[in-house]
Motif scaffolding. Structure first.
Motif, PDB file in Angstrom:
ATOM      1  N   VAL A  17       0.838  -1.209   0.000  1.00  0.00           N
ATOM      2  CA  VAL A  17       0.000   0.000   0.000  1.00  0.00           C
ATOM      3  C   VAL A  17       0.867   1.251   0.000  1.00  0.00           C
ATOM      4  O   VAL A  17       0.660   2.173  -0.800  1.00  0.00           O
ATOM      5  N   ILE A  18       1.856   1.291   0.910  1.00  0.00           N
ATOM      6  CA  ILE A  18       2.842   2.381   0.914  1.00  0.00           C
ATOM      7  C   ILE A  18       4.224   1.732   0.895  1.00  0.00           C
ATOM      8  O   ILE A  18       4.544   0.923   1.762  1.00  0.00           O
ATOM      9  N   ASP A  19       5.031   2.084  -0.120  1.00  0.00           N
ATOM     10  CA  ASP A  19       6.335   1.433  -0.291  1.00  0.00           C
ATOM     11  C   ASP A  19       7.349   1.930   0.733  1.00  0.00           C
ATOM     12  O   ASP A  19       7.229   3.022   1.299  1.00  0.00           O
ATOM     13  N   GLY A  91      -3.994  -3.354   8.094  1.00  0.00           N
ATOM     14  CA  GLY A  91      -5.148  -2.767   8.768  1.00  0.00           C
ATOM     15  C   GLY A  91      -5.435  -3.492  10.064  1.00  0.00           C
ATOM     16  O   GLY A  91      -4.830  -4.519  10.359  1.00  0.00           O
ATOM     17  N   LYS A  92      -6.300  -2.973  10.870  1.00  0.00           N
ATOM     18  CA  LYS A  92      -6.597  -3.628  12.142  1.00  0.00           C
ATOM     19  C   LYS A  92      -7.976  -3.200  12.615  1.00  0.00           C
ATOM     20  O   LYS A  92      -8.246  -2.025  12.793  1.00  0.00           O
ATOM     21  N   LYS A 185      -6.618   0.351   3.679  1.00  0.00           N
ATOM     22  CA  LYS A 185      -6.212  -1.033   3.985  1.00  0.00           C
ATOM     23  C   LYS A 185      -5.201  -1.102   5.122  1.00  0.00           C
ATOM     24  O   LYS A 185      -4.947  -2.185   5.659  1.00  0.00           O
ATOM     25  N   VAL A 186      -4.582   0.031   5.467  1.00  0.00           N
ATOM     26  CA  VAL A 186      -3.563   0.010   6.528  1.00  0.00           C
ATOM     27  C   VAL A 186      -3.920   0.949   7.692  1.00  0.00           C
ATOM     28  O   VAL A 186      -3.055   1.365   8.455  1.00  0.00           O
ATOM     29  N   ILE A 187      -5.189   1.264   7.813  1.00  0.00           N
ATOM     30  CA  ILE A 187      -5.641   2.075   8.956  1.00  0.00           C
ATOM     31  C   ILE A 187      -5.893   1.169  10.155  1.00  0.00           C
ATOM     32  O   ILE A 187      -6.505   0.103  10.035  1.00  0.00           O
ATOM     33  N   TRP A 189      -8.051   0.852  13.022  1.00  0.00           N
ATOM     34  CA  TRP A 189      -9.309   1.415  13.538  1.00  0.00           C
ATOM     35  C   TRP A 189      -9.404   1.323  15.058  1.00  0.00           C
ATOM     36  O   TRP A 189     -10.202   2.043  15.667  1.00  0.00           O
ATOM     37  N   GLU A 190      -8.589   0.439  15.645  1.00  0.00           N
ATOM     38  CA  GLU A 190      -8.568   0.412  17.123  1.00  0.00           C
ATOM     39  C   GLU A 190      -8.015   1.730  17.658  1.00  0.00           C
ATOM     40  O   GLU A 190      -8.501   2.267  18.652  1.00  0.00           O
ATOM     41  N   VAL A 191      -6.990   2.245  16.989  1.00  0.00           N
ATOM     42  CA  VAL A 191      -6.413   3.537  17.391  1.00  0.00           C
ATOM     43  C   VAL A 191      -7.440   4.653  17.212  1.00  0.00           C
ATOM     44  O   VAL A 191      -7.604   5.517  18.088  1.00  0.00           O
ATOM     45  N   ILE A 192      -8.150   4.637  16.086  1.00  0.00           N
ATOM     46  CA  ILE A 192      -9.127   5.699  15.822  1.00  0.00           C
ATOM     47  C   ILE A 192     -10.259   5.650  16.860  1.00  0.00           C
ATOM     48  O   ILE A 192     -10.701   6.691  17.366  1.00  0.00           O
TER      49      ILE A 192
END
Ligand code: MN
Length: 201
Positions: A17-19, A91-92, A185-187, A189-192
């Protein structure tokens, strides 16, 4: 003095997703430069030991000789703190608990929230950020130019998508919408969800 945060993952952890090269330059060069320039600006002033978030919230009260530097470099420092600490390989989780309930109430669905965040990033002219913010307990999507922070406008950012070209250009070139399609795809969501709880406590 503000310190550059250490990442809780390797530079290549978010591939494809991000190199790796983008992550390394983004953190060790761009983010580092914002932190260094902020410190240069506040060194020897009465703001030398002020918390970063308080500098940004109180931007309009700062003396003219440091205000611009804090807006750009302090904003850059805090925005990237938010950005890098919400990313995780693969992601999570998903929005949960009180946060999820508020997302459904405000946007109707998680997909609609993500759609609005993508649109805010895609339509931000030039460099800037797409944000999910909390203000008076209410969620909304917004964007800012350059390194401006929602904190300065009285809102608490809980998710921020960097749409500066340096965040995606090596991999996606001019295709900002493709980057926006992938980054969720790499966020983490537990942190958010945790940030939402802290912002509404
Ligand atoms: Mn950036």
């Amino acid at each position: 003095m503000i310190e550059l945060i250490k990442l809780g993952y390797e530079y290549d952890a978010l591939e494809p997703v991000i190199d790796k090269e983008t992550m390394e330059i983004h953190h060790s060069k761009h983010h580092n430069a914002y932190v260094t320039k902020l410190n240069d600006a506040i060194k020897g002033t009465e703001y030398e030991n002020t918390e970063l978030v308080d500098l940004i919230k109180g931007l309009d009260k700062l003396p003219a000789n440091i205000k611009g530097a804090v807006q750009n470099n302090g904003g850059g420092a805090i925005n990237h703190n938010i950005f890098f600490t919400q990313l995780v390989a693969n992601g999570k989780g998903m929005p949960e608990g009180n946060f999820k309930n508020e997302v459904i109430k405000t946007f109707g669905s998680v997909d609609e929230l993500i759609s609005q965040l993508k649109a805010a990033g895609a339509t931000r002219f030039g460099s800037g950020w797409s944000w999910l913010v909390v203000e008076n307990g209410t969620l909304s999507v917004t964007s800012t130019a350059n390194q401006d922070s929602p904190y300065t406008n009285g809102a608490t950012p809980i998710l921020g998508i960097d749409v500066w070209e340096h965040a995606y250009y090596l991999n996606y070139q001019n295709r900002r919408p493709d980057y926006l399609a992938e980054i969720f795809k790499v966020i983490d969501w537990e942190v958010i969800s945790q940030r939402f709880d802290e912002a509404t406590r």
